[in-house]
Scaffold this motif. Structure first.
Motif, PDB file in Angstrom:
ATOM      1  N   VAL A  41     -12.295   6.249  -5.601  1.00 55.49           N
ATOM      2  CA  VAL A  41     -11.624   5.340  -6.418  1.00 55.49           C
ATOM      3  C   VAL A  41     -12.063   3.804  -5.758  1.00 55.49           C
ATOM      4  O   VAL A  41     -11.580   3.394  -4.845  1.00 55.49           O
ATOM      5  N   LYS A  43     -11.387   0.670  -7.173  1.00 58.76           N
ATOM      6  CA  LYS A  43     -10.591  -0.418  -7.685  1.00 58.76           C
ATOM      7  C   LYS A  43     -10.397  -1.406  -6.562  1.00 58.76           C
ATOM      8  O   LYS A  43     -10.177  -1.406  -5.425  1.00 58.76           O
ATOM      9  N   ASN A  64      -8.660   1.820 -12.189  1.00 58.03           N
ATOM     10  CA  ASN A  64      -7.555   1.652 -12.527  1.00 58.03           C
ATOM     11  C   ASN A  64      -7.225   0.988 -13.667  1.00 58.03           C
ATOM     12  O   ASN A  64      -6.478   0.710 -14.778  1.00 58.03           O
ATOM     13  N   ILE A  86      -8.653   5.911 -14.587  1.00 55.30           N
ATOM     14  CA  ILE A  86      -7.612   6.666 -14.072  1.00 55.30           C
ATOM     15  C   ILE A  86      -6.458   6.052 -14.005  1.00 55.30           C
ATOM     16  O   ILE A  86      -5.195   6.487 -13.640  1.00 55.30           O
ATOM     17  N   MET A 168      -3.892  15.778 -15.027  1.00 54.99           N
ATOM     18  CA  MET A 168      -3.827  14.824 -14.117  1.00 54.99           C
ATOM     19  C   MET A 168      -2.404  14.321 -13.658  1.00 54.99           C
ATOM     20  O   MET A 168      -1.663  14.224 -14.589  1.00 54.99           O
ATOM     21  N   LEU A 170       0.054  11.765 -10.979  1.00 56.28           N
ATOM     22  CA  LEU A 170       0.481  11.137  -9.722  1.00 56.28           C
ATOM     23  C   LEU A 170       1.665  11.443  -9.102  1.00 56.28           C
ATOM     24  O   LEU A 170       2.586  11.632 -10.003  1.00 56.28           O
ATOM     25  N   MET A 208      -3.974  12.068  -3.556  1.00 59.33           N
ATOM     26  CA  MET A 208      -4.993  10.789  -3.028  1.00 59.33           C
ATOM     27  C   MET A 208      -5.042  10.700  -1.671  1.00 59.33           C
ATOM     28  O   MET A 208      -4.637  11.750  -0.700  1.00 59.33           O
ATOM     29  N   SER A 209      -5.261   9.582  -0.991  1.00 52.60           N
ATOM     30  CA  SER A 209      -5.602   9.328   0.536  1.00 52.60           C
ATOM     31  C   SER A 209      -4.157   9.829   1.258  1.00 52.60           C
ATOM     32  O   SER A 209      -4.487  10.766   2.263  1.00 52.60           O
ATOM     33  N   ARG A 224      -8.521  12.225  -5.623  1.00 46.19           N
ATOM     34  CA  ARG A 224      -8.860  10.635  -6.087  1.00 46.19           C
ATOM     35  C   ARG A 224      -8.614   9.727  -4.808  1.00 46.19           C
ATOM     36  O   ARG A 224      -7.537   9.554  -4.731  1.00 46.19           O
ATOM     37  N   ILE A 225      -9.318   9.372  -4.326  1.00 42.33           N
ATOM     38  CA  ILE A 225      -9.589   8.776  -2.791  1.00 42.33           C
ATOM     39  C   ILE A 225     -10.154   7.413  -2.911  1.00 42.33           C
ATOM     40  O   ILE A 225     -11.470   7.210  -3.393  1.00 42.33           O
ATOM     41  N   GLY A 226      -9.285   6.281  -2.724  1.00 44.16           N
ATOM     42  CA  GLY A 226      -9.609   5.282  -2.376  1.00 44.16           C
ATOM     43  C   GLY A 226      -9.668   4.630  -0.943  1.00 44.16           C
ATOM     44  O   GLY A 226     -10.765   4.507  -0.435  1.00 44.16           O
ATOM     45  N   THR A 227      -8.338   4.397  -0.585  1.00 48.21           N
ATOM     46  CA  THR A 227      -8.358   3.839   0.735  1.00 48.21           C
ATOM     47  C   THR A 227      -8.974   4.430   1.794  1.00 48.21           C
ATOM     48  O   THR A 227      -9.563   3.966   2.772  1.00 48.21           O
ATOM     49  N   ARG A 233      -6.705  -2.270   0.385  1.00 49.29           N
ATOM     50  CA  ARG A 233      -6.835  -3.083  -0.754  1.00 49.29           C
ATOM     51  C   ARG A 233      -5.898  -4.199  -0.716  1.00 49.29           C
ATOM     52  O   ARG A 233      -5.065  -4.253   0.318  1.00 49.29           O
ATOM     53  N   TRP A 241       0.568  -0.132  -9.907  1.00 54.55           N
ATOM     54  CA  TRP A 241       1.545   0.562 -10.783  1.00 54.55           C
ATOM     55  C   TRP A 241       2.707  -0.308 -10.874  1.00 54.55           C
ATOM     56  O   TRP A 241       3.859  -0.261 -10.174  1.00 54.55           O
TER      57      TRP A 241
HETATM   58  C1  LIG Z   1      -5.520   3.833  -6.376  1.00 51.07           C
HETATM   59  C2  LIG Z   1      -5.400   5.287  -7.021  1.00 51.07           C
HETATM   60  C3  LIG Z   1      -5.802   6.209  -6.489  1.00 51.07           C
HETATM   61  C4  LIG Z   1      -6.379   6.317  -4.864  1.00 51.07           C
HETATM   62  O1  LIG Z   1      -5.215   5.970  -4.012  1.00 51.07           O
HETATM   63  P1  LIG Z   1      -5.557   5.853  -2.384  1.00 51.07           P
HETATM   64  O2  LIG Z   1      -4.339   6.347  -1.831  1.00 51.07           O
HETATM   65  O3  LIG Z   1      -5.972   4.488  -2.179  1.00 51.07           O
HETATM   66  O4  LIG Z   1      -6.535   6.761  -2.142  1.00 51.07           O
HETATM   67  C5  LIG Z   1      -5.653   7.537  -7.000  1.00 51.07           C
HETATM   68  N1  LIG Z   1      -5.248   7.650  -8.174  1.00 51.07           N
HETATM   69  C6  LIG Z   1      -4.977   6.625  -9.004  1.00 51.07           C
HETATM   70  C7  LIG Z   1      -4.251   6.575 -10.707  1.00 51.07           C
HETATM   71  C8  LIG Z   1      -4.944   5.300  -8.312  1.00 51.07           C
HETATM   72  O5  LIG Z   1      -4.647   4.174  -9.186  1.00 51.07           O
END
Ligand SMILES: *Cc1c(COP(=O)(O)O)cnc(C)c1O
Length: 246
Positions: A41, A43, A64, A86, A168, A170, A208-209, A224-227, A233, A241
């Motif tokens: 991810v 973003k 996002n 996403i 999907m 959250l 997620m992370s 879904r992995i961002g951080t 960020r 959100w």
């Molecule tokens: C930002 C985001 C993620 C990733 O989140 P992290 O905690 O950074 O891994 C996953 N899913 C959605 C919908 C997001 O907006």
């Protein structure tokens, strides 16, 4: 030591580390690591960072906001990236998504399906979609209410521009692992019910992370992995959100 501004070697390290952690979570859950994909991810991170991730062999990125896909897809046009939407998608923003995204994971209401379908027809494109389901009781979190899923899935059969691949979610923002896990379990159960209803849904995008091991334990096929890949960020999660408490 502070790396030079154009030194992205940390990406290779963090990518390898998260893959190992995902693999370990799979083994812990008695699952084959080959069953679980990681969606990076990206973003808030700019084209240079994403280009460095492409050099590692990554080619799908979750975003996002439509605006970010639009801004990044131009400078990265040579990278053949699959952009995955996403985040919450407003009906009046489907145009760019229909043009630029290879997949939408946040399909969560009939008006959006209709608007996206129309735009995809205009573009002559067919994309993969996941239905985002609201699995927590938190007020106003985006996602389709679970009880509306059967009818929604039936209605999507009418659209030949979207291939519905799975669900999907959250999870709830909670420090209680059992509450988080209950969200993931619900999504898995909803898929089982949908399959029994005749829908060919294989994918579960969840985790997620901060909570992916729980999602993997409940059957995630994609986390879904961002951080954990790109670092923290510049904004709090409430920026991405807006419905969350600040
Ligand atoms: C930002 C985001 C993620 C990733 O989140 P992290 O905690 O950074 O891994 C996953 N899913 C959605 C919908 C997001 O907006």
């Amino acid at each position: 030591m502070t790396p030079a501004p154009d030194d992205y070697s940390y990406l290779a390290t963090q990518w390898a580390a998260i893959r190992q952690r995902v693999d370990a979570a799979c083994r812990e859950a008695g699952r084959d690591p080959a069953e679980v994909n990681i969606l990076p991810v990206s973003k808030t991170f700019g084209p240079e960072v994403i280009r460095a991730a492409v050099a590692l062999g990554l080619h799908r990125f979750g975003e996002n906001k439509v605006q970010e896909i639009r801004d990044k897809s131009g400078p990265l046009a040579d990278c053949a990236i699959d952009w995955v939407m996403i985040g919450h998608l407003q009906t009046n923003k489907v145009k760019d998504v229909a043009r630029l995204a290879s997949e939408v994971q946040s399909l969560d209401r009939p008006e959006l399906a209709e608007a996206l379908h129309r735009r995809l027809q205009t573009e002559g494109r067919v994309i993969d979609v996941l239905v985002q389901v609201k699995t927590s009781r938190e007020e106003s979190k985006y996602g389709l209410p679970p009880e509306e899923l059967p009818a929604f899935l039936d209605s999507l059969r009418g659209y030949d521009t979207m291939r519905v691949r799975g669900l999907m979610t959250l999870a709830i923002h909670s420090t209680e692992p059992q509450e988080v896990r209950a969200c993931f379990r619900l999504l898995r159960e909803l898929r089982t019910q949908a399959v029994a209803q005749g829908h060919d849904l294989t994918r579960l995008s969840m985790g997620m992370s901060g909570d992916f091991p729980l999602a993997i334990a409940e059957g995630a096929t994609e986390v879904r992995i961002g951080t954990a890949i790109f670092g923290s960020r510049p904004h709090a999660d409430s920026y991405y959100w807006p419905e969350l408490p600040k």
